[in-house]
Write a protein that holds these residues in place. Structure first.
Motif, PDB file in Angstrom:
ATOM      1  N   SER A  15      49.160  37.236  46.957  1.00 14.60           N
ATOM      2  CA  SER A  15      48.000  36.645  47.635  1.00 14.60           C
ATOM      3  C   SER A  15      47.134  37.817  48.079  1.00 14.60           C
ATOM      4  O   SER A  15      47.607  38.959  48.142  1.00 14.60           O
ATOM      5  CB  SER A  15      48.438  35.854  48.864  1.00 14.60           C
ATOM      6  OG  SER A  15      48.940  36.731  49.861  1.00 14.60           O
ATOM      7  N   ARG A  16      45.918  37.529  48.411  1.00 12.84           N
ATOM      8  CA  ARG A  16      45.025  38.593  48.857  1.00 12.84           C
ATOM      9  C   ARG A  16      45.589  39.310  50.089  1.00 12.84           C
ATOM     10  O   ARG A  16      45.547  40.534  50.185  1.00 12.84           O
ATOM     11  CB  ARG A  16      43.641  38.019  49.179  1.00 12.84           C
ATOM     12  CG  ARG A  16      42.693  39.071  49.681  1.00 12.84           C
ATOM     13  CD  ARG A  16      41.247  38.659  49.563  1.00 12.84           C
ATOM     14  NE  ARG A  16      40.405  39.784  49.932  1.00 12.84           N
ATOM     15  CZ  ARG A  16      39.160  39.943  49.520  1.00 12.84           C
ATOM     16  NH1 ARG A  16      38.621  39.052  48.707  1.00 12.84           N
ATOM     17  NH2 ARG A  16      38.452  40.984  49.897  1.00 12.84           N
ATOM     18  N   ALA A  17      46.118  38.525  51.013  1.00 13.00           N
ATOM     19  CA  ALA A  17      46.681  39.124  52.237  1.00 13.00           C
ATOM     20  C   ALA A  17      47.857  40.025  51.897  1.00 13.00           C
ATOM     21  O   ALA A  17      48.040  41.086  52.512  1.00 13.00           O
ATOM     22  CB  ALA A  17      47.118  38.020  53.195  1.00 13.00           C
ATOM     23  N   GLU A  18      48.662  39.610  50.930  1.00 13.18           N
ATOM     24  CA  GLU A  18      49.823  40.413  50.536  1.00 13.18           C
ATOM     25  C   GLU A  18      49.374  41.710  49.858  1.00 13.18           C
ATOM     26  O   GLU A  18      49.982  42.764  50.052  1.00 13.18           O
ATOM     27  CB  GLU A  18      50.722  39.617  49.590  1.00 13.18           C
ATOM     28  CG  GLU A  18      51.415  38.436  50.273  1.00 13.18           C
ATOM     29  CD  GLU A  18      52.170  37.528  49.304  1.00 13.18           C
ATOM     30  OE1 GLU A  18      53.233  37.020  49.684  1.00 13.18           O
ATOM     31  OE2 GLU A  18      51.671  37.308  48.173  1.00 13.18           O
ATOM     32  N   MET A  19      48.323  41.601  49.059  1.00 11.42           N
ATOM     33  CA  MET A  19      47.802  42.800  48.394  1.00 11.42           C
ATOM     34  C   MET A  19      47.316  43.792  49.446  1.00 11.42           C
ATOM     35  O   MET A  19      47.594  44.992  49.370  1.00 11.42           O
ATOM     36  CB  MET A  19      46.628  42.438  47.472  1.00 11.42           C
ATOM     37  CG  MET A  19      47.017  41.621  46.245  1.00 11.42           C
ATOM     38  SD  MET A  19      45.559  41.217  45.240  1.00 11.42           S
ATOM     39  CE  MET A  19      46.345  40.301  43.895  1.00 11.42           C
ATOM     40  N   GLU A  20      46.625  43.286  50.426  1.00  9.39           N
ATOM     41  CA  GLU A  20      46.089  44.167  51.463  1.00  9.39           C
ATOM     42  C   GLU A  20      47.183  44.798  52.315  1.00  9.39           C
ATOM     43  O   GLU A  20      47.092  45.969  52.680  1.00  9.39           O
ATOM     44  CB  GLU A  20      45.084  43.396  52.334  1.00  9.39           C
ATOM     45  CG  GLU A  20      43.851  42.982  51.535  1.00  9.39           C
ATOM     46  CD  GLU A  20      42.822  42.229  52.360  1.00  9.39           C
ATOM     47  OE1 GLU A  20      43.127  41.857  53.508  1.00  9.39           O
ATOM     48  OE2 GLU A  20      41.703  42.013  51.836  1.00  9.39           O
ATOM     49  N   GLN A  23      48.673  47.561  50.390  1.00  8.48           N
ATOM     50  CA  GLN A  23      47.804  48.733  50.405  1.00  8.48           C
ATOM     51  C   GLN A  23      47.978  49.523  51.708  1.00  8.48           C
ATOM     52  O   GLN A  23      47.966  50.758  51.699  1.00  8.48           O
ATOM     53  CB  GLN A  23      46.341  48.315  50.235  1.00  8.48           C
ATOM     54  CG  GLN A  23      46.055  47.765  48.840  1.00  8.48           C
ATOM     55  CD  GLN A  23      44.595  47.416  48.635  1.00  8.48           C
ATOM     56  OE1 GLN A  23      43.931  46.913  49.542  1.00  8.48           O
ATOM     57  NE2 GLN A  23      44.086  47.667  47.427  1.00  8.48           N
ATOM     58  N   ILE A 117      43.684  38.862  36.989  1.00  8.83           N
ATOM     59  CA  ILE A 117      42.774  38.488  38.086  1.00  8.83           C
ATOM     60  C   ILE A 117      41.383  39.093  37.884  1.00  8.83           C
ATOM     61  O   ILE A 117      41.220  40.046  37.136  1.00  8.83           O
ATOM     62  CB  ILE A 117      43.316  38.961  39.454  1.00  8.83           C
ATOM     63  CG1 ILE A 117      43.487  40.486  39.425  1.00  8.83           C
ATOM     64  CG2 ILE A 117      44.642  38.285  39.760  1.00  8.83           C
ATOM     65  CD1 ILE A 117      43.889  41.078  40.768  1.00  8.83           C
ATOM     66  N   ILE A 120      37.766  42.360  42.212  1.00  8.31           N
ATOM     67  CA  ILE A 120      37.482  42.109  43.620  1.00  8.31           C
ATOM     68  C   ILE A 120      37.379  43.481  44.283  1.00  8.31           C
ATOM     69  O   ILE A 120      38.334  44.267  44.234  1.00  8.31           O
ATOM     70  CB  ILE A 120      38.635  41.328  44.300  1.00  8.31           C
ATOM     71  CG1 ILE A 120      38.821  39.977  43.603  1.00  8.31           C
ATOM     72  CG2 ILE A 120      38.347  41.140  45.786  1.00  8.31           C
ATOM     73  CD1 ILE A 120      40.066  39.217  44.037  1.00  8.31           C
ATOM     74  N   LEU A 123      40.331  45.664  45.623  1.00  8.94           N
ATOM     75  CA  LEU A 123      41.607  45.290  45.008  1.00  8.94           C
ATOM     76  C   LEU A 123      41.648  45.663  43.530  1.00  8.94           C
ATOM     77  O   LEU A 123      42.392  45.065  42.736  1.00  8.94           O
ATOM     78  CB  LEU A 123      41.845  43.784  45.182  1.00  8.94           C
ATOM     79  CG  LEU A 123      41.896  43.293  46.627  1.00  8.94           C
ATOM     80  CD1 LEU A 123      42.098  41.783  46.664  1.00  8.94           C
ATOM     81  CD2 LEU A 123      43.040  43.986  47.378  1.00  8.94           C
ATOM     82  N   PHE A 126      44.942  46.103  41.486  1.00  9.70           N
ATOM     83  CA  PHE A 126      45.744  44.929  41.125  1.00  9.70           C
ATOM     84  C   PHE A 126      45.235  44.312  39.830  1.00  9.70           C
ATOM     85  O   PHE A 126      45.933  43.547  39.173  1.00  9.70           O
ATOM     86  CB  PHE A 126      45.724  43.902  42.267  1.00  9.70           C
ATOM     87  CG  PHE A 126      46.503  44.369  43.467  1.00  9.70           C
ATOM     88  CD1 PHE A 126      47.857  44.100  43.589  1.00  9.70           C
ATOM     89  CD2 PHE A 126      45.887  45.139  44.450  1.00  9.70           C
ATOM     90  CE1 PHE A 126      48.593  44.571  44.668  1.00  9.70           C
ATOM     91  CE2 PHE A 126      46.608  45.620  45.539  1.00  9.70           C
ATOM     92  CZ  PHE A 126      47.969  45.343  45.639  1.00  9.70           C
ATOM     93  N   ARG A 127      44.015  44.634  39.450  1.00  8.57           N
ATOM     94  CA  ARG A 127      43.453  44.125  38.193  1.00  8.57           C
ATOM     95  C   ARG A 127      43.784  45.084  37.050  1.00  8.57           C
ATOM     96  O   ARG A 127      44.153  44.654  35.966  1.00  8.57           O
ATOM     97  CB  ARG A 127      41.936  43.983  38.329  1.00  8.57           C
ATOM     98  CG  ARG A 127      41.190  43.616  37.051  1.00  8.57           C
ATOM     99  CD  ARG A 127      39.721  43.339  37.380  1.00  8.57           C
ATOM    100  NE  ARG A 127      38.816  43.295  36.230  1.00  8.57           N
ATOM    101  CZ  ARG A 127      38.628  42.238  35.445  1.00  8.57           C
ATOM    102  NH1 ARG A 127      39.346  41.141  35.645  1.00  8.57           N
ATOM    103  NH2 ARG A 127      37.764  42.263  34.460  1.00  8.57           N
TER     104      ARG A 127
END
Length: 296
Positions: A15-20, A23, A117, A120, A123, A126-127
Motif C-alpha cells: 500500500s502507499r503507506a507501507e511503501m512510505e 522508505q 504500478i 507516483i 515512489l 517501487f515502479r
DNA sequence: GCGACAG
DNA sequence: ATCTTGTCGC
C-alpha cells in the motif's frame, strides 16, 4: 553481487503507506557519509590511477579484470526505458572501468519485467526497482559504485531510487536527476559555468531519518523560521555553452548510499565527458534505447 | 480546496 | 518515461 537487504525489496503490491514506511526504514539504514571502499581520486585523477595500475602490475597474479588488487573501481550506470504498449519496464546497466584517461565498457546487461504500478512522485523505486534488481542479477561484474537516473537523498523521505537500491545492495550509489524533486538551492542555479555546483538543502518537504534540522545535534536552537537544514545534494553544472544565447540546465545530484553530497558531485563531474549526463548513465541510457528497439 | 513532486 | 520533424546553435 549480493543483496544485503532483500527485506527492503520494492514490492509494488504494498500500500502507499507501507511503501512510505519502508522508505523511512531505508533512510535510517542509509549512510550519507563517504564509505566508498576505494579511493575516489581514482575516478578523476589519471596520474593516481596510473600509479595504482603500475603498482598492481608488479604483482604477477594481479588481474584488473577481476579486481584482484582491489584498486581499479568498476562503476555501473543504470537507466530504464519502457515498452508502455506492453506494460513492461526495461532496465539497462553498463559497467565501466578505468582505461588510461578514458573509460572502457566491461559489461552490459539488461532485464525486462512487467510494470505493476503507475509513476507516483516519491515512489519511483517501487515502479522501476524490480526491473533494476532483475538486471543486477544478470551482472557478472561486481560494481564498486552505481549511478542511477533519479534522486537519492533528494527525496521527501530521503530514500529515492538511488538510496533504495544502494542500501539493498549495500553498495555506494549516486542519484543523477534532471529535475529537482524537493529541497532548496542555497543560491541561484542560473548561468553556472561547467564544473560549478550549488548545494541543495532540505526544507520542510523533507522528512527525517532523525530531526532533519540540525541532524539530531543539539535539539535546541532550531525553529521553523531559521532552520539549520542539512545539505542533501547539489545542482551540478556538468556541461555549459560559452555563448550567452544557449544554455544547459544543471543536473541534480544526490548521494544514494555510503557517500557524501560533496563526493557525489565530485564523481559526477569526474565522469563529465562533454555531455550533460555522466558517462555511466549516458551509456546506460543509450543501451536501454538500443535494446528497446529489439523488443519491437 | 489548492499546491506539488524524480522517471 | 513516451509519442515525434524540424530546427537552432555549436
Amino acid at each position: 553481487m549480493t543483496v544485503h537487504h532483500p527485506d527492503f525489496a520494492p514490492d509494488p503490491s504494498l500500500s502507499r503507506a507501507e511503501m512510505e514506511s519502508l522508505q523511512r526504514e531505508i533512510a535510517r539504514s542509509a549512510v550519507f557519509t563517504d564509505d566508498l571502499g576505494f579511493d575516489p581520486a581514482l575516478l578523476d585523477d589519471p596520474i593516481a590511477r596510473a600509479t595504482a595500475e603500475a603498482a598492481s602490475d608488479t604483482d604477477e597474479t594481479a588481474d584488473p579484470e577481476d579486481r584482484a588488487d582491489g584498486t581499479v573501481p568498476l562503476v555501473a550506470g543504470v537507466d530504464q526505458s519502457f515498452l508502455l504498449d506492453q506494460d513492461r519496464a526495461l532496465s539497462a546497466i553498463v559497467v565501466l572501468r578505468p582505461a588510461g584517461s578514458e573509460w572502457e565498457v566491461v559489461e552490459r546487461v539488461h532485464a525486462v519485467t512487467p510494470l505493476e504500478i503507475p509513476y507516483i512522485p516519491g515512489l519511483l523505486s517501487f515502479r522501476e526497482g524490480g526491473a533494476i534488481l532483475a538486471a543486477v542479477e544478470e551482472l557478472t561484474a561486481d560494481p564498486d559504485l552505481y549511478l542511477f537516473d533519479g534522486s537519492g537523498r533528494i527525496h521527501f523521505r530521503q530514500a529515492g531510487i538511488a538510496t533504495h537500491i544502494g542500501v539493498m545492495l549495500d553498495a555506494p550509489s549516486i542519484g543523477v536527476a534532471k529535475k529537482l524533486l524537493c529541497g532548496d538551492p542555497v543560491a541561484s542555479t542560473e548561468g553556472l559555468a561547467a564544473g560549478e555546483r550549488v548545494a541543495i538543502r532540505a526544507n520542510a518537504d523533507v522528512e527525517g531519518p532523525n530531526d532533519i534540522a540540525g541532524e539530531g545535534s543539539s535539539s535546541e536552537g532550531h525553529d521553523a523560521a531559521d532552520p539549520d537544514w542539512p545539505t542533501i545534494g547539489s545542482a551540478v553544472q556538468s556541461k555549459q555553452y560559452d555563448s550567452p544565447n544557449r544554455h544547459v540546465n544543471p543536473l541534480y545530484v544526490s548521494p544514494g548510499h555510503r557517500m557524501s553530497a560533496a563526493t557525489a558531485a565530485d564523481v559526477v563531474l569526474a565522469f563529465a565527458a562533454g555531455y550533460k549526463l555522466p558517462e555511466p548513465t549516458r551509456l546506460a541510457d543509450a543501451y536501454a534505447d538500443e535494446v528497446k528497439a529489439e523488443y519491437r
